[in-house]
Motif scaffolding. Structure first.
Motif, short mmCIF file in Angstrom:
data_model
loop_
_atom_site.label_atom_id
_atom_site.label_comp_id
_atom_site.label_asym_id
_atom_site.label_seq_id
_atom_site.Cartn_x
_atom_site.Cartn_y
_atom_site.Cartn_z
N SER A 299 -22.07 -1.40 7.45
CA SER A 299 -22.07 -2.85 7.38
C SER A 299 -20.78 -3.52 7.67
N SER B 297 -23.78 3.01 3.86
CA SER B 297 -24.28 1.71 3.89
C SER B 297 -23.24 0.60 3.94
N GLU B 298 -22.26 1.03 3.12
CA GLU B 298 -21.10 -0.07 3.06
C GLU B 298 -20.31 -0.05 4.30
N ALA C 192 -27.50 -0.66 8.56
CA ALA C 192 -27.19 -0.38 7.32
C ALA C 192 -28.36 0.22 6.56
N ARG C 193 -29.60 0.06 6.86
CA ARG C 193 -30.72 0.53 6.23
C ARG C 193 -31.33 1.88 6.84
N TYR D 65 -24.62 4.93 -0.66
CA TYR D 65 -23.99 3.67 -0.75
C TYR D 65 -22.65 3.54 0.25
N ARG E 221 -28.70 4.56 5.78
CA ARG E 221 -28.89 5.02 4.47
C ARG E 221 -30.05 6.03 4.59
#
Length: 316
Positions: free
Chosen positions: A235, A231-232, A202-203, A228, A206
């Motif tokens: 994830s 990332s979401e 996720a990082r 966001y 981003r």
């Protein structure tokens, strides 16, 4: 709170009565909708119309009294917003002592210039999202402008159908569960992605999307929204999907599209992303925030896997 009760032609009904109807002219629209709303007024119910501008004008000319008119473009800006707004309206009405409520609304579709996927999911989700309220919701669709595949989804997602003015019947074409998820690629995807990574964290997602949008016209809030979203989505793919998880980004000067594909079946729950949840075992809360901030979100499966797409536009 106990369900209040209201009546339809077939008898006493509790909870949400979700109905569709089809019309091919302005006169047909009025013949279907005006008696529906007038019957509600006579029964002492709260009556709401959330239609497109043209249909609102038709209703104001034919009725104009004791009806709450909501701007259709505002009420149907995003499915998650529509559900939140309607649930607040229904709660206020029933807690205020309304005997029942009637709502007619023009749900957006490609014939109205809107993408359909998330509105198809909306039409399936509201059967559960509004189930606790004594509301009769009528969703009329104009056969002059509504694509055939949209009409198919409409039949599939509505338990009831107004076959003719004053005739309210169980819909034999209704099917429980989510609407059929179609993969609808964004036009930006015709070109090569700016980012194409597999099983990224996720990082890292981003960081990658932040670099990709650096030259776009996105506002500061828009950048935050798409970061966001990336990332979401990653994830969720890593947590709830099946590897490999592929992360891609496309962008032009005014818009960014993020897509995450995994090999799982995707969520079976039709309300995922359209209503909030605090269940940390699901992807519901993060996807709901995604649906509230992005300009468009699609979810579907094809030969490549299950893909979540999100787009965010820059300032105009």
């Amino acid at each position: 709170m106990a369900h209040r009760v209201f009546r339809v032609a077939s008898g006493v009904v509790t909870g949400f009565f979700h109905e569709t109807a089809f019309y091919g002219s302005d006169d047909d629209f009025l013949a279907l909708v005006v008696p529906f709303l007038e019957d509600g007024l006579r029964a002492g119910e709260a009556v709401v119309a959330a239609c497109a501008e043209r249909n609102t004008g038709l209703l104001r000319g034919a009725l104009g009294r004791d009806i709450t008119y909501l701007p259709g473009a505002d009420q149907y800006s995003r499915p998650s917003e529509s559900i939140a707004t309607y649930r607040a309206l229904f709660a206020e009405g029933t807690e205020g002592g309304a005997r029942g409520m009637r709502v007619v609304g023009d749900v957006p579709h490609p014939g109205m210039g809107a993408s359909w996927d998330w509105w198809a999911r909306y039409e399936a989700a509201v059967n559960r999202a509004y189930a606790e309220f004594p509301v009769w919701g009528l969703c009329p669709y104009d056969t002059r402008t509504t694509p055939a595949e949209v009409l198919d989804d409409v039949v599939r997602t509505h338990p009831n159908i107004a076959a003719a003015p004053g005739r309210h019947e169980a819909n034999p074409g209704f099917r429980e569960g989510p609407a059929r998820a179609r993969q609808v690629a964004d036009p930006l995807e015709q070109g090569p992605p700016l980012v194409d990574l597999v099983d990224v964290t996720a990082r890292a997602a981003r960081d990658a999307v932040s670099a990709a949008v650096a030259g776009t016209a996105l506002s500061e809030d828009g950048v935050l929204d798409v970061v966001y979203a990336a990332s979401e989505m990653v994830s969720n793919g890593l947590t709830h999907g099946v590897a490999p998880v592929r992360f891609r980004v496309w962008a032009d000067s005014s818009r960014v599209v993020v897509a995450v594909t995994d090999q799982g079946p995707g969520p079976a729950d039709p309300v995922v992303g359209l209503m909030p949840t605090t269940d940390t075992r699901t992807a519901g809360l993060g996807l709901w925030i995604l649906h509230r901030t992005c300009d468009y979100v699609s979810m579907g499966r094809d030969a490549d896997g299950f893909t979540v797409r999100a787009s965010v536009a820059g300032q105009t």
